[in-house]
Design a protein around this motif. Structure first.
Motif, PDB file in Angstrom:
ATOM      1  N   ILE A   1      -0.710  -1.181  -2.944  1.00 20.04           N
ATOM      2  CA  ILE A   1       0.549  -1.573  -2.307  1.00 20.04           C
ATOM      3  C   ILE A   1       1.686  -1.428  -3.314  1.00 20.04           C
ATOM      4  O   ILE A   1       1.568  -1.809  -4.473  1.00 20.04           O
TER       5      ILE A   1
ATOM      6  N   VAL B   1       2.987 -13.517  -1.370  1.00 27.53           N
ATOM      7  CA  VAL B   1       3.552 -12.180  -1.222  1.00 27.53           C
ATOM      8  C   VAL B   1       3.287 -11.643   0.181  1.00 27.53           C
ATOM      9  O   VAL B   1       2.164 -11.704   0.680  1.00 27.53           O
ATOM     10  N   LYS B   2       4.342 -11.135   0.800  1.00 30.35           N
ATOM     11  CA  LYS B   2       4.214 -10.499   2.105  1.00 30.35           C
ATOM     12  C   LYS B   2       4.897  -9.143   2.039  1.00 30.35           C
ATOM     13  O   LYS B   2       6.035  -9.036   1.611  1.00 30.35           O
ATOM     14  N   ASP B   3       4.189  -8.102   2.454  1.00 27.77           N
ATOM     15  CA  ASP B   3       4.774  -6.766   2.401  1.00 27.77           C
ATOM     16  C   ASP B   3       4.837  -6.158   3.804  1.00 27.77           C
ATOM     17  O   ASP B   3       3.928  -6.330   4.599  1.00 27.77           O
ATOM     18  N   GLU B   4       5.925  -5.474   4.082  1.00 26.87           N
ATOM     19  CA  GLU B   4       6.112  -4.792   5.357  1.00 26.87           C
ATOM     20  C   GLU B   4       6.618  -3.377   5.081  1.00 26.87           C
ATOM     21  O   GLU B   4       7.757  -3.207   4.643  1.00 26.87           O
ATOM     22  N   PHE B   5       5.776  -2.386   5.336  1.00 25.58           N
ATOM     23  CA  PHE B   5       6.172  -1.006   5.096  1.00 25.58           C
ATOM     24  C   PHE B   5       6.131  -0.210   6.386  1.00 25.58           C
ATOM     25  O   PHE B   5       5.229  -0.378   7.211  1.00 25.58           O
TER      26      PHE B   5
ATOM     27  N   GLU C   1      13.262 -11.031  -2.355  1.00 21.34           N
ATOM     28  CA  GLU C   1      12.985  -9.897  -1.474  1.00 21.34           C
ATOM     29  C   GLU C   1      13.229  -8.606  -2.244  1.00 21.34           C
ATOM     30  O   GLU C   1      14.189  -8.492  -3.004  1.00 21.34           O
TER      31      GLU C   1
ATOM     32  N   ASN D   1       9.773  -3.542   2.802  1.00 18.53           N
ATOM     33  CA  ASN D   1      10.175  -4.590   1.881  1.00 18.53           C
ATOM     34  C   ASN D   1       9.000  -5.482   1.508  1.00 18.53           C
ATOM     35  O   ASN D   1       7.988  -5.550   2.212  1.00 18.53           O
ATOM     36  N   VAL D   2       9.162  -6.154   0.375  1.00 16.74           N
ATOM     37  CA  VAL D   2       8.195  -7.132  -0.109  1.00 16.74           C
ATOM     38  C   VAL D   2       8.930  -8.452  -0.241  1.00 16.74           C
ATOM     39  O   VAL D   2      10.018  -8.510  -0.814  1.00 16.74           O
TER      40      VAL D   2
ATOM     41  N   LEU E   1       4.721  -2.368  -5.272  1.00 16.51           N
ATOM     42  CA  LEU E   1       5.375  -3.612  -5.665  1.00 16.51           C
ATOM     43  C   LEU E   1       6.291  -3.354  -6.847  1.00 16.51           C
ATOM     44  O   LEU E   1       5.999  -2.494  -7.688  1.00 16.51           O
TER      45      LEU E   1
END
Length: 478
Positions: free
Chosen positions: A471, A430-434, A409, A421-422, A473
């Motif tokens: 995105i 890969v999952k990203d939440e901004f 994470e 977070n990624v 990263l």
């Protein structure tokens, strides 16, 4: 092998809080080698108020309790009946917990083996839709002359136990009883399977009650151990007792490490507003402390309610508080400890000398008799501990956490503000939440400040880059 000595116990009380409410009636049946050898029943003067709803439920009236013995006068009889016995009750944590608290008030420590007939019923008859005492009576054809009276209810438990011995193979009953006694403090509405499948990893857990109502949100580096610790402590803690009475299911969300669990816990408490998290009752509005230089050159303090704080305005605030009362208490404290003027701190609304000056606590800033530079220096010093620290990095950072299974994470932080977070699972997905609006959060700030104080965590910090999709990263991902 079944226990040879059992005490079937039921109590009636003034309420549900074992540390506050009191026992008003007790019924005990002592059984040795399956033979009833002694019985006991008594009203008990609680020396406190008897709520009307308890009278409606039990039929016990306040005037009946006035002439009843106190717990202190009958405690020795009760202890003699319970000696060397396995304590048996329907929802045993309630009766056992109340009895322990009553004895603690007499400076007596009481511990004995115990098992819960609700838990036993759930294990042996999983198809029953309900397992309260009325359901047990219905399904086992047991009658009760005075329901919700201590001795009669305890007698139902004895008859239920006899019914089990007559209708079930001995081996099945022994196995169920052993399993029940091995985990005597588990909540009666929570299936054992829910506890057995809990992950032994970092993350967040949520306790839910009736109709999915959130009761409590917690975090741990080992979810299973932490959850089980709740239920081993409930007899001593009223909050844990209440949770254990209501919990019906548990949700868990694993994270790669402790920081992720802390962040997620803080977010979920604010979103779910669980009943037993004290922080969930905190208003979203903060009280910001600000200051300005008045026309005489002195720092003058004032409070400002605020709901949204952006990272670029952070340094314009002296500090943040949960309430005006908390802010005022802080100002009173620094006025005394740093000889600051109560009028300039906004604690007094007067045009003359402040009250502290008349007590020789203020050095005269309120009447312009103190050097402003000396006063302002003390003022800045007094505010050091609560002022938001200057962001120690140039630009944004990413903090990385890894778990033992390969999950990673990455948390994007910008000027004390959590930006998103990624997550990269052990298969490389890969999952990203901004967050759309990055704002300052006091809880997040405290988490980060403590985290960055630890030199060992500096190795987990890096800067970020943009991938082809725009995105953010960590560079470590490329």
């Amino acid at each position: 092998m079944l226990p040879t000595k059992l005490a079937f116990v039921d109590i009636e009380t003034t309420g549900h809080r074992s540390s506050y409410d009191r026992i008003i009636e007790i019924g005990i049946l002592r059984v040795e080698d399956n033979k009833l050898v002694k019985t006991y029943q008594s009203l008990i003067n609680p020396q406190s108020h008897l709520p009307k709803e308890i009278t409606m439920l039990t039929g016990i009236r306040a005037e009946e309790l006035e002439n009843a013995p106190t717990f202190r006068t009958i405690k020795d009889e009760i202890l003699e009946l319970l000696a060397d016995c396995t304590f048996v009750a329907h929802n045993v944590r309630f009766d056992y917990g109340f009895l322990k608290h009553e004895l603690m008030r007499e400076n007596i420590s009481f511990t004995t083996k115990h098992f819960c007939t609700v838990r036993l019923s759930r294990l042996l008859y999983p198809s029953w839709p309900r397992h309260n005492l009325d359901a047990v009576m219905q399904y086992c054809n047991i009658s009760c002359a005075n329901r919700h009276r201590a001795f009669d209810d305890a007698q139902v438990l004895f008859e239920f136990y006899n019914h089990l011995q007559k209708t079930l193979p001995l081996e099945q009953l022994e196995q169920a009883l052993a399993k029940t006694m091995k985990k005597p403090s588990l909540p009666i509405k929570l299936p054992i399977e829910e506890l057995e499948k809990l992950p032994e990893k970092p993350g967040v857990y949520v306790f839910y009650g009736e109709k999915g109502a959130p009761l409590y949100v917690g975090k741990s580096i080992n979810i299973k151990n932490r959850v089980l610790s709740h239920f081993s402590q409930d007899i001593a803690s009223p909050t844990e007792m209440n949770i254990a009475q209501q919990i019906e299911s548990i949700e868990t969300i694993t994270t790669a490490g402790e920081l992720g669990a802390l962040f997620l816990e803080s977010q979920m408490i604010k979103e779910l507003l669980p009943l037993y998290n004290k922080r969930s009752r905190i208003k979203r509005e903060l009280i910001a402390l600000k200051s300005k230089i008045n026309d005489k050159g002195y720092h003058q303090c004032y409070m400002e309610p605020i709901t949204t704080i952006t990272s670029d305005t952070l340094q314009s605030f002296l500090g943040f508080f949960r309430s005006r009362r908390q802010a005022k208490a802080f100002l009173v404290d620094i006025a005394k400890n740093h000889s600051l003027c109560e009028r300039l701190l906004g604690l007094e609304n007067t045009k003359s000398a402040c009250f502290g000056y008349r007590l020789n606590r203020c050095k005269g800033a309120c009447i312009n008799s103190e050097n402003p530079k000396l006063y302002n220096l003390r003022f800045i010093t007094a505010l050091t501990d609560i002022k938001i620290l200057t962001w120690p990095f140039e630009g944004s950072i990413i903090i990385q956490e890894n778990d033992i299974d390969g999950k990673k994470e990455y948390f994007v932080i910008d000027n004390w503000c959590y930006a998103g977070n990624v997550t990269v699972d052990n298969e490389g997905n890969v999952k990203d939440e901004f967050l759309k609006a990055v704002t300052f959060d006091l809880d997040m700030y405290k988490i980060l400040r403590l985290y960055l104080k630890n030199p060992a965590n500096s190795k987990k910090i890096s800067h970020f880059a943009l991938n082809n999709n725009g995105i953010m990263l960590p560079k470590l991902l490329f």
